[in-house]
Design a protein around this motif. Structure first.
Motif, mmCIF file in Angstrom:
data_model
loop_
_atom_site.group_PDB
_atom_site.id
_atom_site.type_symbol
_atom_site.label_atom_id
_atom_site.label_comp_id
_atom_site.label_asym_id
_atom_site.label_seq_id
_atom_site.Cartn_x
_atom_site.Cartn_y
_atom_site.Cartn_z
ATOM 1 N N LEU A 35 0.850 -1.191 0.000
ATOM 2 C CA LEU A 35 0.000 0.000 0.000
ATOM 3 C C LEU A 35 0.880 1.233 0.000
ATOM 4 N N LYS A 36 0.643 2.127 -0.932
ATOM 5 C CA LYS A 36 1.424 3.366 -0.953
ATOM 6 C C LYS A 36 0.513 4.545 -0.640
ATOM 7 N N PHE A 37 0.914 5.344 0.341
ATOM 8 C CA PHE A 37 0.148 6.542 0.692
ATOM 9 C C PHE A 37 0.938 7.774 0.264
ATOM 10 N N ARG A 57 10.993 13.050 -8.872
ATOM 11 C CA ARG A 57 9.818 13.587 -8.196
ATOM 12 C C ARG A 57 8.570 12.745 -8.473
ATOM 13 N N GLY A 58 7.804 12.543 -7.435
ATOM 14 C CA GLY A 58 6.607 11.714 -7.570
ATOM 15 C C GLY A 58 6.928 10.225 -7.599
ATOM 16 N N GLY A 59 8.179 9.875 -7.302
ATOM 17 C CA GLY A 59 8.649 8.504 -7.492
ATOM 18 C C GLY A 59 8.169 7.472 -6.478
ATOM 19 N N SER A 60 7.411 7.885 -5.479
ATOM 20 C CA SER A 60 6.960 6.892 -4.492
ATOM 21 C C SER A 60 6.040 5.839 -5.104
ATOM 22 N N ASP A 61 5.257 6.228 -6.080
ATOM 23 C CA ASP A 61 4.411 5.240 -6.768
ATOM 24 C C ASP A 61 5.296 4.190 -7.433
ATOM 25 N N TYR A 62 6.369 4.686 -8.013
ATOM 26 C CA TYR A 62 7.307 3.798 -8.693
ATOM 27 C C TYR A 62 7.925 2.836 -7.676
HETATM 28 MG MG MG Z 1 2.452 11.386 -6.175
#
Ligand code: MG
Ligand code: ASP
Length: 435
Positions: free
Chosen positions: A4-6, A195-200
């Motif tokens: 799960l990614k928040f 940037r935004g790499g947490s989804d990755y």
């Molecule tokens: Mg994001």
């Protein structure tokens, strides 16, 4: 195991962190990936920029302000004095580390270490909150398993080996918490997945663990079938294929980092988009299955520049397009849409930082025209295969809109138009009649 990614807003305040805690407290074994609290990475980028420019006083001021914000969070999040003190000390070690750069020289490698602090802090905040509530969780340091190679691509083998080893060493645990975004590079230095790499991160972890599912939790209940800023009553799309989701991820409300689809697709791991604000809603499920026919979603992306190269040399020639593309490659500028005729080619880019240089070089090959303030409208669904008339229906909805470029047939899932940004809202509304 599920992953799960928040995202940043889902852990954006003490209240929101508590909410995440309630969402993850059940019997299902899970690995939780967190972003930094919303706004933190932006401030860390600013601080790093100040440090680069030797504006150390400004940097120091921002570091202190941010430190105080985290003290606030600590005082609201924990009820137990002991926990509060422990976490406050921890916060201090992170901020003392940041402050140390205001006394010393600052390099590009250290910038990455500065940016990493946001995720290191948010994961600790949640971990200690769970401890306080008597929930057993294990803080898994991403820097011990997440790695990119010398081409800055994920080192899948390394990630899989190390992540599984860490989990096996702690096999009694049910809830693992780790940092999104941050990793080590081929030299072992702290780096990140952009940037935004947490989804990755979440998707790479899902693949490494052969997870049942990767869930991406944001404030939006899935990918919507149109842009809510332009059209009323948009609906979350229940199911998308990996290919359809990949087309959409690039557009509009960036609820999913475009790179995160590919690893999940290759390993066939379902990805579900969920909302922390309405956890009961189904969200969007992304799998290999293609379900439903016709138009599924409409999305828009602004800030596009179109470049047309008109050249007699293109006529019956080969190698011309290669030369054009090489130029974009040289300036590391991705091309999004392409259309060609016998004597001209038009391409679009969304990163115009090298536009002038690219334009100057292209002028060697022919006349170059540039249009800025353009928008790509992308219609996604299952087309082409045996459908007749879908393209005509879509074009018909665009009949009152001046169209600069059309792209159809690149995949089975996408028809894109390039239009003036001033026509965007009208186009989205008119296309919405397709549903
Ligand atoms: Mg994001
Ligand atoms: N914190 C990082 C960023 O703001 C990564 C992420 O949130 O996905 O870009």
């Amino acid at each position: 195991m599920i992953v799960l990614k928040f995202g940043g807003t889902s852990v954006g305040s003490a209240e929101r962190i508590k909410k995440v805690a309630t969402l993850i407290c059940n019997d299902q074994p899970k690995l939780v990936v967190l972003s930094a609290m919303s706004g933190t990475t932006n401030i860390l980028v600013d601080i790093a920029n100040n440090l680069f420019k030797k504006e150390n006083e400004e940097a120091s001021k921002k570091i202190n302000e941010l430190r105080l914000q985290y003290y606030e969070v600590v005082s609201k999040l924990y009820s137990n004095r002991e926990t509060r003190e422990t976490v406050k000390e921890l916060i201090d070690t992170h901020f003392d580390f940041l402050q140390s750069f205001t006394q010393d020289s600052f390099t590009i490698h250290e910038e990455k270490a500065v940016l990493a602090q946001g995720e290191l802090i948010s994961t600790s905040l949640l971990h200690y909150y769970l401890q306080e509530r008597g929930v057993n969780s294990f803080l898994l340091p991403a820097l011990q398993f997440m790695r990119i190679d010398k081409d800055l691509e994920p080192d899948h083998y390394y990630i899989k080996e190390n992540l599984n080893r860490l989990l096996n060493d702690n096999s009694m645990q049910q809830i693992f918490i780790t940092q999104g975004f941050i990793c080590r590079n081929a030299f072992g230095e702290i780096d990140n997945l952009k940037r935004g790499g947490s989804d990755y991160s979440a998707s790479l972890i899902g693949v490494a663990l052969e997870a049942e599912e990767v869930q991406i939790w944001t404030d939006i209940d899935g990918m919507h079938n149109n842009d809510p800023r332009a059209v009323e009553k948009t609906q979350p799309i229940k199911k998308l294929s990996f290919d359809e989701a990949a087309e959409l991820a690039y557009f509009g409300a960036k609820i999913l980092h475009p790179s995160s689809i590919l690893p999940a697709k290759q390993a066939n791991i379902p990805v579900r988009l969920k909302s922390t604000l309405s956890p009961e809603s189904e969200g969007t499920l992304i799998t290999a299955d293609l379900v439903g026919e016709g138009v599924k979603a409409i999305a828009a992306k602004d800030g596009i520049s179109a470049i047309k190269i008109n050249s007699g040399r293109m006529l019956l020639a080969y190698g011309f397009l290669r030369k054009v593309f090489e130029l974009f490659e040289l300036y590391k500028t991705p091309i999004d849409m392409i259309t060609t005729s016998e004597v001209a080619v038009s391409v679009t880019i969304d990163d115009s930082s090298h536009l002038h240089k690219i334009q100057a070089e292209l002028e060697k090959y022919g006349t170059v025209e540039v249009d800025i303030d353009q928008t790509i409208i992308c219609v996604v669904g299952d087309f082409i295969k045996n459908e007749k008339g879908i393209a005509a229906d879509i074009l018909n909805k665009m009949r009152d809109i001046p169209i600069r470029m059309i792209s159809y047939g690149g995949s089975n899932h996408n028809i894109s138009f390039l239009i003036n940004t001033t026509d965007k809202v009208n186009a989205l509304r008119s296309l919405n009649e397709l549903f």
